[in-house]
Design a protein around this motif. Sequence first.
Motif, PDB file in Angstrom:
ATOM      1  N   MET A 108       5.829   0.292   1.769  1.00 17.32           N
ATOM      2  CA  MET A 108       4.697   0.602   0.884  1.00 17.32           C
ATOM      3  C   MET A 108       3.380   0.486   1.636  1.00 17.32           C
ATOM      4  SD  MET A 108       3.981  -1.171  -2.826  1.00 17.32           S
ATOM      5  CE  MET A 108       2.877  -2.494  -2.335  1.00 17.32           C
ATOM      6  N   ASP A 109       2.428   1.394   1.321  1.00 16.58           N
ATOM      7  CA  ASP A 109       1.107   1.342   1.958  1.00 16.58           C
ATOM      8  C   ASP A 109       0.406   0.030   1.604  1.00 16.58           C
ATOM      9  OD1 ASP A 109       1.637   3.893   2.655  1.00 16.58           O
ATOM     10  OD2 ASP A 109       0.116   4.831   1.372  1.00 16.58           O
ATOM     11  N   LYS A 110      -0.356  -0.458   2.572  1.00 14.64           N
ATOM     12  CA  LYS A 110      -1.165  -1.642   2.282  1.00 14.64           C
ATOM     13  C   LYS A 110      -2.442  -1.211   1.580  1.00 14.64           C
ATOM     14  CE  LYS A 110       0.220  -4.167   6.385  1.00 14.64           C
ATOM     15  NZ  LYS A 110      -0.189  -4.838   7.608  1.00 14.64           N
ATOM     16  N   PHE A 111      -3.018  -2.082   0.807  1.00  9.05           N
ATOM     17  CA  PHE A 111      -4.339  -1.809   0.237  1.00  9.05           C
ATOM     18  C   PHE A 111      -5.172  -3.075   0.332  1.00  9.05           C
ATOM     19  CE2 PHE A 111      -7.751  -1.588  -2.672  1.00  9.05           C
ATOM     20  CZ  PHE A 111      -8.088  -0.253  -2.776  1.00  9.05           C
ATOM     21  N   ILE A 112      -6.327  -2.953   0.969  1.00  4.56           N
ATOM     22  CA  ILE A 112      -7.195  -4.121   1.059  1.00  4.56           C
ATOM     23  C   ILE A 112      -8.564  -3.815   0.440  1.00  4.56           C
ATOM     24  CG2 ILE A 112      -8.301  -5.784   2.622  1.00  4.56           C
ATOM     25  CD1 ILE A 112      -5.798  -5.230   4.507  1.00  4.56           C
ATOM     26  N   LYS A 113      -9.204  -2.778   0.957  1.00  2.57           N
ATOM     27  CA  LYS A 113     -10.551  -2.442   0.485  1.00  2.57           C
ATOM     28  C   LYS A 113     -10.755  -0.939   0.653  1.00  2.57           C
ATOM     29  CE  LYS A 113     -14.979  -4.740   1.181  1.00  2.57           C
ATOM     30  NZ  LYS A 113     -15.768  -5.470   2.167  1.00  2.57           N
ATOM     31  N   LEU A 114     -11.500  -0.352  -0.274  1.00  2.00           N
ATOM     32  CA  LEU A 114     -11.745   1.085  -0.180  1.00  2.00           C
ATOM     33  C   LEU A 114     -13.137   1.400  -0.709  1.00  2.00           C
ATOM     34  CD1 LEU A 114     -10.558   4.105   0.067  1.00  2.00           C
ATOM     35  CD2 LEU A 114     -10.047   3.869  -2.354  1.00  2.00           C
ATOM     36  N   SER A 115     -13.847   2.258   0.015  1.00  2.00           N
ATOM     37  CA  SER A 115     -15.126   2.745  -0.477  1.00  2.00           C
ATOM     38  C   SER A 115     -15.023   4.258  -0.502  1.00  2.00           C
ATOM     39  CB  SER A 115     -16.253   2.278   0.440  1.00  2.00           C
ATOM     40  OG  SER A 115     -17.476   2.489  -0.216  1.00  2.00           O
ATOM     41  N   SER A 116     -15.291   4.846  -1.668  1.00  2.00           N
ATOM     42  CA  SER A 116     -15.074   6.285  -1.795  1.00  2.00           C
ATOM     43  C   SER A 116     -15.859   6.822  -2.982  1.00  2.00           C
ATOM     44  CB  SER A 116     -13.580   6.535  -1.997  1.00  2.00           C
ATOM     45  OG  SER A 116     -13.338   7.803  -2.534  1.00  2.00           O
ATOM     46  N   TYR A 172       0.888 -12.523  -7.230  1.00  2.00           N
ATOM     47  CA  TYR A 172       2.037 -12.074  -6.444  1.00  2.00           C
ATOM     48  C   TYR A 172       1.880 -10.602  -6.066  1.00  2.00           C
ATOM     49  CZ  TYR A 172       6.661 -10.166  -5.588  1.00  2.00           C
ATOM     50  OH  TYR A 172       7.708  -9.472  -5.045  1.00  2.00           O
ATOM     51  N   LYS A 173       1.469  -9.791  -7.059  1.00  2.00           N
ATOM     52  CA  LYS A 173       1.303  -8.353  -6.816  1.00  2.00           C
ATOM     53  C   LYS A 173       0.159  -8.099  -5.832  1.00  2.00           C
ATOM     54  CE  LYS A 173       4.526  -6.053  -8.494  1.00  2.00           C
ATOM     55  NZ  LYS A 173       5.344  -5.385  -7.473  1.00  2.00           N
ATOM     56  N   LYS A 174      -0.861  -8.919  -5.913  1.00  2.00           N
ATOM     57  CA  LYS A 174      -2.002  -8.798  -4.998  1.00  2.00           C
ATOM     58  C   LYS A 174      -1.530  -9.028  -3.559  1.00  2.00           C
ATOM     59  CE  LYS A 174      -6.437 -11.087  -4.143  1.00  2.00           C
ATOM     60  NZ  LYS A 174      -7.400 -12.048  -4.708  1.00  2.00           N
ATOM     61  N   MET A 175      -0.725 -10.068  -3.398  1.00  2.54           N
ATOM     62  CA  MET A 175      -0.186 -10.388  -2.071  1.00  2.54           C
ATOM     63  C   MET A 175       0.663  -9.219  -1.568  1.00  2.54           C
ATOM     64  SD  MET A 175       2.872 -11.587  -0.607  1.00  2.54           S
ATOM     65  CE  MET A 175       3.852 -12.267  -1.924  1.00  2.54           C
ATOM     66  N   CYS A 176       1.462  -8.634  -2.457  1.00  2.00           N
ATOM     67  CA  CYS A 176       2.306  -7.503  -2.073  1.00  2.00           C
ATOM     68  C   CYS A 176       1.463  -6.311  -1.632  1.00  2.00           C
ATOM     69  CB  CYS A 176       3.195  -7.058  -3.241  1.00  2.00           C
ATOM     70  SG  CYS A 176       4.543  -8.186  -3.595  1.00  2.00           S
ATOM     71  N   MET A 177       0.407  -5.988  -2.401  1.00  2.00           N
ATOM     72  CA  MET A 177      -0.442  -4.832  -2.085  1.00  2.00           C
ATOM     73  C   MET A 177      -1.147  -5.044  -0.746  1.00  2.00           C
ATOM     74  SD  MET A 177      -0.636  -2.363  -4.524  1.00  2.00           S
ATOM     75  CE  MET A 177      -2.216  -1.570  -4.564  1.00  2.00           C
ATOM     76  N   ILE A 178      -1.673  -6.235  -0.542  1.00  2.57           N
ATOM     77  CA  ILE A 178      -2.434  -6.506   0.679  1.00  2.57           C
ATOM     78  C   ILE A 178      -1.529  -6.429   1.919  1.00  2.57           C
ATOM     79  CG2 ILE A 178      -3.657  -8.359   1.927  1.00  2.57           C
ATOM     80  CD1 ILE A 178      -5.048  -9.013  -0.749  1.00  2.57           C
ATOM     81  N   ASN A 179      -0.280  -6.859   1.738  1.00  2.00           N
ATOM     82  CA  ASN A 179       0.630  -6.885   2.889  1.00  2.00           C
ATOM     83  C   ASN A 179       1.590  -5.701   2.961  1.00  2.00           C
ATOM     84  OD1 ASN A 179      -0.026  -9.585   4.106  1.00  2.00           O
ATOM     85  ND2 ASN A 179       0.402 -10.168   1.983  1.00  2.00           N
ATOM     86  N   GLY A 180       1.580  -4.892   1.912  1.00  3.04           N
ATOM     87  CA  GLY A 180       2.505  -3.759   1.886  1.00  3.04           C
ATOM     88  C   GLY A 180       3.942  -4.174   1.614  1.00  3.04           C
ATOM     89  N   TYR A 181       4.145  -5.322   0.977  1.00  2.00           N
ATOM     90  CA  TYR A 181       5.499  -5.777   0.648  1.00  2.00           C
ATOM     91  C   TYR A 181       5.956  -5.126  -0.647  1.00  2.00           C
ATOM     92  CZ  TYR A 181       4.608  -9.811   3.753  1.00  2.00           C
ATOM     93  OH  TYR A 181       4.303 -10.617   4.805  1.00  2.00           O
TER      94      TYR A 181
END
Lengths: 195, 460
Positions: free
Chosen positions: A1-9, A165-174
């Motif tokens: 899964m793609d990681k997500f940390i920060k996005l400006s758009s 838990y979901k935040k940790m998964c998104m940040i790490n791509g788990y």
Amino acid sequence: MDKFIKLSSAAIPLPIENVDTDQIIPARFLKATDREGFGENLFRDWRFNKEGNVNEDFSLNNPNYSGRILVAGDNFGCGSSREHAAWAIHDYGFKVVVSSFFADIFKGNSLNNGLLPVQVSPEYLQELFTEIKKDSTTQIEVDLEAQKITIKSTGSETNFEINNYKKMCMINGYDDIDFLLSSKKEIEAFESARV
Amino acid sequence: MKKTLFDKVWDAHVVKEVQNGPQVLYIDQHLIHEVTSPQAFNELEQRGIPVFRPNQIVATADHNTPTIDQHLPVKDLLSRNQLAQLTENCSKNDITLYGLGHKYNGIVHVMAPELGITQPGMTMVCGDSHTSTHGAFGSIAFGIGTSQVAQVFASQCLLLQKPKSLRVNVNGKLKPGVLPKDVILYVIAKLGTNAGTGYFCEYAGNVFEEMSMEGRMTVCNMSIEMGARGGMIAPDETTFEYVKEREFAPKGEAYAKKVAYWKTLPTDEDAIFDKEYHFDATDIAPMITYGTNPGMGIKITENIPTENNASFEKSLAYMNFEKGQSLIDQKINYVFIGSCTNSRIEDFRVAANYIKGKRKADRVTAWLVPGSQQVASQIIDEGLNKIFEKAGFKLRQPGCSACLAMNDDKIPEGEYCVSTSNRNFEGRQGQGSRTILASPLVAAATAIEGKIVDITKNLN
């Protein structure tokens, strides 16, 4: 899964309430057996008329709008459990969907695919729509670590909730499978204790 | 602590809890179909993970299947490929499949209960949001996405945050002509399409207690249409009788032992719900929808509300209806009786009972699609097919059919369809089609008259 940390758009507005998964990806496109390519048919019947011509009025077709953030009306993603809806939005190029309310299954499906659902208050959602209408290039920053969304031009910001838990998964791509597989012993113990 | 039915079933399935996070919930029964499973099988294969508990999975083909000539090869290439993949995936992984033509084939939420696969106190999932149907038995049943299908394949578990609890009470005596479908359409019209989001809903009160299992399934089926992941009804003698002797139900002593356990499941008196609503059964009337979500419902004799809201107006524009308009006498050319909401034998009995001795209006195309092969056989055994044929209705073969129109059963652009299904979203029954949700009785009456009528006038 793609990681997500920060996005400006910049963001694309979709100020419609109760957008259901049949609009996001109509059932006739669910015949594929892989996960790729659903973006092509995202909002198919709103983007195109029956003859296949582009519907100029629809915001995704408006050349003034672009970006990787979709800002949508209340109760986004209601209806069917089809994960194809999250795949289609992600495949089209979005990384974030902002709304004042998300349907349950859609929210879970998004989180399992590196697409971040950001729930804000109805007032903040209105503010987003207003600013994007004023200036279609309005930059919006979504910071997952800080759980914060900011309209850059006005500095208006608000926090959003996400399960730790979901935040940790998104940040790490788990994803959840890794975690569940690591719990196999406990699952087997649970099974034998029940019989 | 006093526990709800939901608490009891949920708590009995928690394997462990992640600190400050979700719980690992054990899944007893996993149901799969051709549309939402192929990507999950692919994922497991790519990762080299085996299916953990194949004997707790049952597959059927339903979403993407034709409802005529099922003995012939499926014409649509993509559909045929999807069905072939299901067959291949099931055989590779030792999963029981009731494919097209099998005597147990049918819509996943119709065939599993009638085979006794669905039982009280279970946790059940399927890659389909109407999995809530099985909650009618007092099981925790809910729809999941394909990533979760893969998780259950891999571990027979899901990582979940325990939802909040909601109870909808309906007490009193239902009026003649008011069916379970009307009860749930009424509740959704009152509460809206997102009142249940984040909650699991229990339906309680004498109205549900007095319902047949078929009726309870219709109610629980539509829980997702008010946002609730699932709906439940406490198991009772009606439930136990229904499950007894079915193909996969426990038998003899095992059954007696189960019943003793099932009797402990109903919500404790004084248990507290996060949210609770009460409705008076006598206020419920035959319902129809006028808009593009299931919450946009009115009593058949009421006028469309007058709201000033862009989404509401967009919806009415799509339906080509006006604010304040009555739908009585609205001309209708299509009627669909089927779907996981209303395709059980009881639904066809209701329709046949009304239709008997009448003939459908000439301009109406009326499709009857049984929920399973077993329902189809029952229709013939009870001679209902003769009534339908005489009245000019087309009885088709089982499947999801025009509920989501993935196959060729599509309503043409601009046409109205009075449908016993569960969703009236834009284009749901075919591009540009306009769906009006109703009970099998209202649908049958519409087919006879060729227009929407106040059926309560014809009853008594």
